[in-house]
Scaffold this active site. Structure first.
Site, short mmCIF file in Angstrom:
data_model
loop_
_atom_site.label_atom_id
_atom_site.label_comp_id
_atom_site.label_asym_id
_atom_site.label_seq_id
_atom_site.Cartn_x
_atom_site.Cartn_y
_atom_site.Cartn_z
N SER A 66 1.53 -0.18 -9.91
CA SER A 66 2.11 -0.52 -8.61
C SER A 66 2.86 0.60 -7.91
O SER A 66 3.34 0.42 -6.79
CB SER A 66 3.02 -1.75 -8.73
OG SER A 66 2.25 -2.91 -8.90
N LYS A 82 1.81 1.29 -4.43
CA LYS A 82 2.31 0.61 -3.23
C LYS A 82 3.17 1.51 -2.34
O LYS A 82 3.36 1.20 -1.16
CB LYS A 82 3.09 -0.64 -3.64
CG LYS A 82 2.24 -1.73 -4.29
CD LYS A 82 3.08 -2.94 -4.66
CE LYS A 82 2.24 -4.08 -5.16
NZ LYS A 82 1.83 -3.94 -6.56
N LYS A 137 10.06 2.80 -7.41
CA LYS A 137 8.96 1.84 -7.58
C LYS A 137 8.59 1.75 -9.05
O LYS A 137 8.44 2.77 -9.72
CB LYS A 137 7.73 2.24 -6.77
CG LYS A 137 6.66 1.15 -6.74
CD LYS A 137 7.13 -0.03 -5.91
CE LYS A 137 6.30 -1.29 -6.17
NZ LYS A 137 6.62 -1.93 -7.46
N SER A 185 7.15 -6.22 -5.91
CA SER A 185 5.83 -5.69 -6.29
C SER A 185 4.74 -6.75 -6.19
O SER A 185 3.85 -6.82 -7.04
CB SER A 185 5.88 -5.09 -7.69
OG SER A 185 4.87 -4.12 -7.86
#
Length: 278
Positions: free
Chosen positions: A56, A59, A228, A115
């Site tokens: 993720s 993202k 993140k 997420s």
């Protein structure tokens, strides 16, 4: 000599074992970099150019490309997108309502704070005239433009193991996102949000949906410039974490393939401490 009662031996033995276990070194991630963004230099790291699934962390590029394409498309203040009832490409769940228009701003928070994979895919479908394939192609074009030569994006969420990068490339991504006029303020604000409650419209009215940040260091109150997490079976437990230090430096710790969620946090905390970033 006074004899120790037999019943106390297990307690003493257990205490000794626990003490020894406490001194066992934690397993480091497969690849990591500690980067000084103020002075543009690597402070520590291993396997800097080893290509691994990024999960993720994908993202972050999704966020940048969405903002860039939205700006190019004109005023997107009323942007909405829909999460379909069934999406065969996503195996994870979502707490957002399906088959109802959701403001892109709410999808943006759900994507970067908790997420949410469905939110990422919905944002990639929100730009008029662009398919999700077009969107992912733009993510890859942006990566090449920024010099992320070992990075490839296959989808906007990172759920596919074909989303790959290196810790060196992710340091480049971090630097670009923190200096880019389009995304730096919004991405910084959203990724540093410890938690948020969204008032989301659904078919029966409104529902409140609360999200907590997947990076525990943020929930503990650390000031963060960019963050993140990323987790899949193929990727292990990844974390990109950039924070200011008390002496004016900006230190990033980017690690890939930690053994579990707790170890990625403790590894990051340890590296920040070793580099006197409090």
């Amino acid at each position: 000599m006074k004899r120790i009662p037999v019943r106390k031996l297990p307690v003493i033995f257990l205490s000794s074992v626990l003490a020894l276990c406490g001194n066992v070194a934690k397993a480091d991630p497969s690849a990591f970099v500690v980067y000084d963004f103020r002075n543009n230099r690597v402070l520590d790291g291993v396997n800097l150019t080893t290509v691994r699934p990024m999960a993720s962390i994908t993202k972050l590029m999704t966020a940048h490309v969405f903002m860039k394409m939205s700006l190019a498309a004109g005023n997107r203040s009323e942007c909405t997108s829909v999460i379909p009832e069934h999406d065969p490409s996503i195996s994870t769940s979502t707490r957002l309502p399906r088959e109802t228009p959701i403001p892109c701003s709410q999808l943006f928070y759900a994507m970067l704070v908790s997420s949410d994979n469905h939110a990422a895919h919905a944002l990639a479908r929100a730009i008029p005239g662009l398919t999700q394939t077009d969107f992912v192609n733009e993510m890859n074009r942006q990566a090449r433009l920024w010099g992320m030569h070992n990075t490839h994006y296959a989808d906007p969420s990172g759920i596919s193991s074909a989303n790959v990068s290196t810790v060196s490339d992710l340091a480049i991504l971090s630097k670009r996102l923190m200096s880019d006029n389009i995304s730096r303020a919004v991405v910084r604000k959203v990724t540093a949000t410890a938690g948020i409650t969204l008032n989301v419209h659904n078919n029966s009215g409104f529902m409140k949906v609360g999200f907590n940040n997947t990076n525990r260091l943020i929930r503990e109150g650390r000031q963060v410039l960019l963050s993140k997490t990323g987790t899949t079976r193929a990727a292990g437990y990844n974390l990109l974490h950039v924070q200011p230090c008390g002496d004016g430096r900006i230190i990033g710790v980017i690690s890939m393939n930690n053994a579990n969620a707790n170890e990625r946090i403790e590894f990051t905390r340890r590296k920040l401490y070793q580099n006197m970033c409090f």
